[in-house]
Design a protein around this motif. Structure first.
Motif, PDB file in Angstrom:
ATOM      1  N   PHE A 166       0.853  -1.186   0.000  1.00 18.76           N
ATOM      2  CA  PHE A 166       0.000   0.000   0.000  1.00 18.76           C
ATOM      3  C   PHE A 166       0.889   1.236   0.000  1.00 18.76           C
ATOM      4  CE2 PHE A 166      -2.529   3.235   2.396  1.00 18.76           C
ATOM      5  CZ  PHE A 166      -3.448   3.475   1.394  1.00 18.76           C
ATOM      6  N   VAL A 167       0.603   2.152  -0.916  1.00 17.65           N
ATOM      7  CA  VAL A 167       1.436   3.331  -1.088  1.00 17.65           C
ATOM      8  C   VAL A 167       0.645   4.587  -0.746  1.00 17.65           C
ATOM      9  CG1 VAL A 167       2.819   4.696  -2.704  1.00 17.65           C
ATOM     10  CG2 VAL A 167       2.732   2.189  -2.924  1.00 17.65           C
ATOM     11  N   SER A 168       1.193   5.374   0.165  1.00 17.16           N
ATOM     12  CA  SER A 168       0.635   6.675   0.501  1.00 17.16           C
ATOM     13  C   SER A 168       1.816   7.555   0.890  1.00 17.16           C
ATOM     14  CB  SER A 168      -0.368   6.579   1.660  1.00 17.16           C
ATOM     15  OG  SER A 168      -0.880   7.861   1.976  1.00 17.16           O
ATOM     16  N   ARG A 169       2.199   8.448   0.002  1.00 17.89           N
ATOM     17  CA  ARG A 169       3.399   9.251   0.242  1.00 17.89           C
ATOM     18  C   ARG A 169       3.215  10.661  -0.302  1.00 17.89           C
ATOM     19  NH1 ARG A 169       9.540   7.200  -0.929  1.00 17.89           N
ATOM     20  NH2 ARG A 169       8.796   5.591   0.515  1.00 17.89           N
ATOM     21  N   VAL A 170       3.715  11.616   0.464  1.00 18.46           N
ATOM     22  CA  VAL A 170       3.669  13.026   0.083  1.00 18.46           C
ATOM     23  C   VAL A 170       5.096  13.534  -0.080  1.00 18.46           C
ATOM     24  CG1 VAL A 170       3.256  15.334   1.009  1.00 18.46           C
ATOM     25  CG2 VAL A 170       1.421  13.645   1.009  1.00 18.46           C
ATOM     26  N   THR A 171       5.352  14.223  -1.184  1.00 17.70           N
ATOM     27  CA  THR A 171       6.662  14.822  -1.440  1.00 17.70           C
ATOM     28  C   THR A 171       6.488  16.319  -1.639  1.00 17.70           C
ATOM     29  OG1 THR A 171       7.489  12.805  -2.506  1.00 17.70           O
ATOM     30  CG2 THR A 171       8.670  14.853  -2.952  1.00 17.70           C
ATOM     31  N   PRO A 172       6.831  17.137  -0.639  1.00 18.80           N
ATOM     32  CA  PRO A 172       6.720  18.587  -0.794  1.00 18.80           C
ATOM     33  C   PRO A 172       7.670  19.111  -1.872  1.00 18.80           C
ATOM     34  CG  PRO A 172       6.850  17.997   1.520  1.00 18.80           C
ATOM     35  CD  PRO A 172       7.198  16.768   0.733  1.00 18.80           C
ATOM     36  N   TYR A 257      13.559   3.479  -1.477  1.00 20.49           N
ATOM     37  CA  TYR A 257      13.818   4.903  -1.352  1.00 20.49           C
ATOM     38  C   TYR A 257      13.090   5.491  -0.150  1.00 20.49           C
ATOM     39  CZ  TYR A 257      15.671   4.460  -6.065  1.00 20.49           C
ATOM     40  OH  TYR A 257      16.410   4.087  -7.159  1.00 20.49           O
ATOM     41  N   GLY A 258      13.866   5.955   0.818  1.00 19.79           N
ATOM     42  CA  GLY A 258      13.288   6.557   2.003  1.00 19.79           C
ATOM     43  C   GLY A 258      12.967   8.026   1.772  1.00 19.79           C
ATOM     44  N   GLY A 259      12.360   8.634   2.778  1.00 21.56           N
ATOM     45  CA  GLY A 259      11.979  10.032   2.660  1.00 21.56           C
ATOM     46  C   GLY A 259      13.041  10.982   3.205  1.00 21.56           C
ATOM     47  N   PHE A 260      12.714  12.263   3.217  1.00 25.06           N
ATOM     48  CA  PHE A 260      13.642  13.304   3.643  1.00 25.06           C
ATOM     49  C   PHE A 260      13.099  14.030   4.872  1.00 25.06           C
ATOM     50  CE2 PHE A 260      14.192  12.985  -0.982  1.00 25.06           C
ATOM     51  CZ  PHE A 260      15.561  12.877  -1.087  1.00 25.06           C
TER      52      PHE A 260
END
Length: 264
Positions: A166-172, A257-260
């Protein structure tokens, strides 16, 4: 990773809206993940451009006037020094700190943790003022009902079927200060979101959306906390010509790939 400096300029799924209804990006059959690679390229280019120099734009406070355009550049300030439950905390008491807080809060609220009750309550307690947190837990629990989760392909506890991701990701992509004072700040975050189920038998594939998330923040107990927030669609770019990734490719990318931690 630096976001846009909005001293004078403008620069990641369903989430409950302020009225308690689930947030779901609008889907179009013609929309796919063809924009993802392009976004990565744009981010790399933006970072390279930002590293060319510092921003010496003047600072103004307490104004709602439309700001003039200014270049994006890193400040060099440390964004945060601590984390609370894995969430960045301890933002500086200034415009830059408010922007960093808003960007990182968008990432946290756009994560898969919001689809699980215990994790959702932890996020709400960490990100909102105590008063706002107490008011939002009930409506959010109703919004993330078993029926709603089922429509997303998740079980009642927010877990995906075996073999699926399940994918739920926000990239500002940038932030803009709409209002600022020593006690309150209104910060808009322009972001790209990914939402969907990655798997061979998934009927709800991962798609991208472009939105602007606006946070009303208050300086509370030594940090910026959310009082209220709202979202609107766009601005969205024209999709590129890249090939849409397969489910396996998306699942692998999400795992690798992790987040920032985002900083102004």
């Amino acid at each position: 990773m630096s976001l846009g400096d909005e001293h004078t300029g403008q620069t990641r799924t369903r989430y409950p809206d302020g009225d308690g209804s689930p947030r779901r990006p609008s889907r179009s059959p013609s929309r796919s993940l063809v924009t993802v690679v392009g976004v990565v390229v744009l981010l790399i280019a933006a970072i390279a451009f930002a590293n060319r120099g510092d921003d010496d734009s003047p600072t103004t406070t307490g104004t709602t006037d439309k700001p003039a355009t200014s270049a994006t550049a890193p400040t060099g300030d440390q964004p945060v020094r601590t984390k609370t439950g894995g969430i960045p905390s301890g933002f500086t008491h200034d415009r830059q700190g408010a922007q960093s807080a808003a960007a990182n809060y968008a990432v946290a609220l756009g994560s898969t943790g919001m689809f699980k009750k215990d994790a959702r309550h932890t996020l709400i307690d960490a990100l909102y003022t105590p008063e706002s947190a107490a008011q939002r837990k009930g409506p959010m629990d109703q919004a993330y009902s078993a029926d709603f989760l089922g429509k997303m392909g998740l079980d009642a506890d927010g877990n995906p079927p075996k073999g699926n991701t399940f994918v739920s990701r926000v990239t500002p992509l940038g932030t803009a200060v709409r209002q600022y004072s020593d006690t309150d700040a209104k910060v808009a975050v322009w972001y790209m979101g990914l939402l969907g189920m990655s798997g061979e038998k998934s009927t709800d594939p991962v798609t991208s959306s472009w939105k602007t998330w606006t946070f009303d923040l208050r300086w509370t107990h030594g940090d910026w906390k959310i009082v209220t927030e709202s979202q609107k669609d766009g601005p969205a770019p024209v999709p590129g010509d890249e090939r849409a990734a397969s489910s396996d490719e998306i699942s692998k990318a999400i795992e690798e790939y992790g987040g920032f931690t985002y900083a102004r």
